[in-house]
Design a protein around this motif. Structure first.
Motif, PDB file in Angstrom:
ATOM      1  N   LYS A  92       0.877  -1.165   0.000  1.00 29.60           N
ATOM      2  CA  LYS A  92       0.000   0.000   0.000  1.00 29.60           C
ATOM      3  C   LYS A  92       0.910   1.209   0.000  1.00 29.60           C
ATOM      4  CE  LYS A  92      -3.534   2.470   2.646  1.00 29.60           C
ATOM      5  NZ  LYS A  92      -4.296   2.519   3.934  1.00 29.60           N
ATOM      6  N   ARG A 117     -19.563  -5.995   5.618  1.00 22.68           N
ATOM      7  CA  ARG A 117     -19.334  -4.642   5.120  1.00 22.68           C
ATOM      8  C   ARG A 117     -19.589  -4.641   3.618  1.00 22.68           C
ATOM      9  NH1 ARG A 117     -19.303  -4.328   9.765  1.00 22.68           N
ATOM     10  NH2 ARG A 117     -17.852  -3.268  11.194  1.00 22.68           N
ATOM     11  N   PHE A 166      -8.867  -3.996   0.440  1.00 23.92           N
ATOM     12  CA  PHE A 166      -9.069  -3.982   1.887  1.00 23.92           C
ATOM     13  C   PHE A 166      -8.838  -5.369   2.489  1.00 23.92           C
ATOM     14  CE2 PHE A 166     -12.231  -0.237   1.315  1.00 23.92           C
ATOM     15  CZ  PHE A 166     -11.159   0.631   1.101  1.00 23.92           C
ATOM     16  N   ILE A 175      -8.240  -5.348   6.471  1.00 26.78           N
ATOM     17  CA  ILE A 175      -9.386  -4.614   7.004  1.00 26.78           C
ATOM     18  C   ILE A 175     -10.629  -5.512   7.055  1.00 26.78           C
ATOM     19  CG2 ILE A 175     -10.987  -2.712   6.495  1.00 26.78           C
ATOM     20  CD1 ILE A 175      -8.557  -1.183   5.417  1.00 26.78           C
ATOM     21  N   ILE A 176     -10.767  -6.375   6.063  1.00 31.97           N
ATOM     22  CA  ILE A 176     -11.795  -7.405   6.059  1.00 31.97           C
ATOM     23  C   ILE A 176     -11.103  -8.747   5.861  1.00 31.97           C
ATOM     24  CG2 ILE A 176     -13.665  -5.901   5.269  1.00 31.97           C
ATOM     25  CD1 ILE A 176     -13.280  -6.968   2.440  1.00 31.97           C
ATOM     26  N   GLU A 195      -5.173  -5.705   2.814  1.00 30.34           N
ATOM     27  CA  GLU A 195      -4.684  -4.866   3.907  1.00 30.34           C
ATOM     28  C   GLU A 195      -5.051  -5.437   5.274  1.00 30.34           C
ATOM     29  OE1 GLU A 195      -4.690  -0.086   5.050  1.00 30.34           O
ATOM     30  OE2 GLU A 195      -5.969  -0.838   3.446  1.00 30.34           O
ATOM     31  N   TYR A 197     -18.637  -1.919   0.277  1.00 24.16           N
ATOM     32  CA  TYR A 197     -17.974  -0.672  -0.095  1.00 24.16           C
ATOM     33  C   TYR A 197     -18.362  -0.174  -1.488  1.00 24.16           C
ATOM     34  CZ  TYR A 197     -15.126  -1.675   3.993  1.00 24.16           C
ATOM     35  OH  TYR A 197     -14.713  -1.948   5.289  1.00 24.16           O
TER      36      TYR A 197
END
Length: 268
Positions: free
Chosen positions: A140, A188, A199, A204-205, A202, A190
């Protein structure tokens, strides 16, 4: 693909993506012509077309032997993944682009003889570049992404998925998917498949489920997620056909079998 050639293409593609991103940000408040494609919610704008045309013209000039698959139809009609193929989504999350002016991405996957060599997902408004080269890690911006944290069970998982999985539809039994949602920690959505992949990479999920995605929705993300130890299949656990639409699961590998079990039970 030869390492030196891959590096040269990678740096060139990153520069083009940044250039295209600057153009989008500079014009984000300009009047748009918004049309629909397959249905009233399948939007396309002048900026989608302008951005794809930008990439196609650059690729054809610098790499005339390469092939292109693009969402807006400026590329080639392919019957195989032989050779070097650029798979481009100029604006992934067009509805977000139109309504929110954020939460959309440029997504480019570059494949050679069917192998994902380069993945680039650029969150344009946040100015975050997710990028990866085959067997060389994912990043990232300038920070290397860590391998996905191991999950001991799906009760701890956050899964990206939209409401279509929980409504009556022809693909899955919504009652089983409702049980799945009750078991996991949370969901979630997006509005951009590319960002969902980013994500996931990363951390995040922990996974992402989506129906009927096109190659340009997933091509870059597959490479990036793969470089942090994640996996991407169709909802039967099979390898994707990169020239057709697929309903996909991409996730932390520790929870893949549990999710596929639910999908197997739910599949109509």
């Amino acid at each position: 693909m030869d390492r030196d050639i891959r590096e040269e293409i990678y740096e060139t593609a990153l520069a083009w993506v940044r250039e295209a991103g600057v153009n989008i940000r500079n014009k984000i408040n300009d009047p748009l012509v918004v049309d629909t494609k397959s249905n009233p919610n399948d939007l396309v704008t002048t900026m989608d077309k302008e951005t794809e045309s930008f990439f196609v013209s650059r690729i054809k000039e610098k790499y005339p032997t390469h092939s292109i698959v693009g969402e807006e139809g400026y590329g080639d009609k392919l019957t195989s993944m032989k050779g070097t193929v650029w798979i481009i989504d100029p604006i992934d999350g067009t509805m977000n682009f139109v309504h929110q002016k954020r939460n959309f991405a440029i997504s480019i996957g570059i494949y050679h003889d069917g192998i994902g060599e380069i993945g680039i997902i650029y969150d344009v408004m946040a100015d975050n570049m997710y990028h990866a080269k085959y067997k060389n890690g994912a990043y990232k911006n300038d920070v290397r992404l860590l391998a996905l944290t191991k999950k001991s069970n799906i009760e701890e998982a956050i899964i990206g998925m939209n409401h279509f999985w929980l409504c009556e539809n022809r693909l899955v039994d919504e009652r089983i998917m409702q049980k799945f949602v009750k078991r996991i920690r949370g969901t979630r959505t997006y509005g951009s498949a590319a960002l969902e992949f980013a994500f996931l990479a990363e951390g995040i999920i922990d996974g992402y489920l989506s129906m009927s995605l096109s190659p340009w929705d997933v091509a870059a993300g597959i490479v990036i997620v793969g470089e942090v130890g994640g996996g991407t299949t169709d909802i039967n656990g099979l390898q994707l056909n990169m020239l057709e639409k697929n309903s996909i699961l991409t996730c932390n590998m520790n929870i893949q079998d549990d999710i596929l079990d639910y999908l197997k039970k739910a599949k109509k």
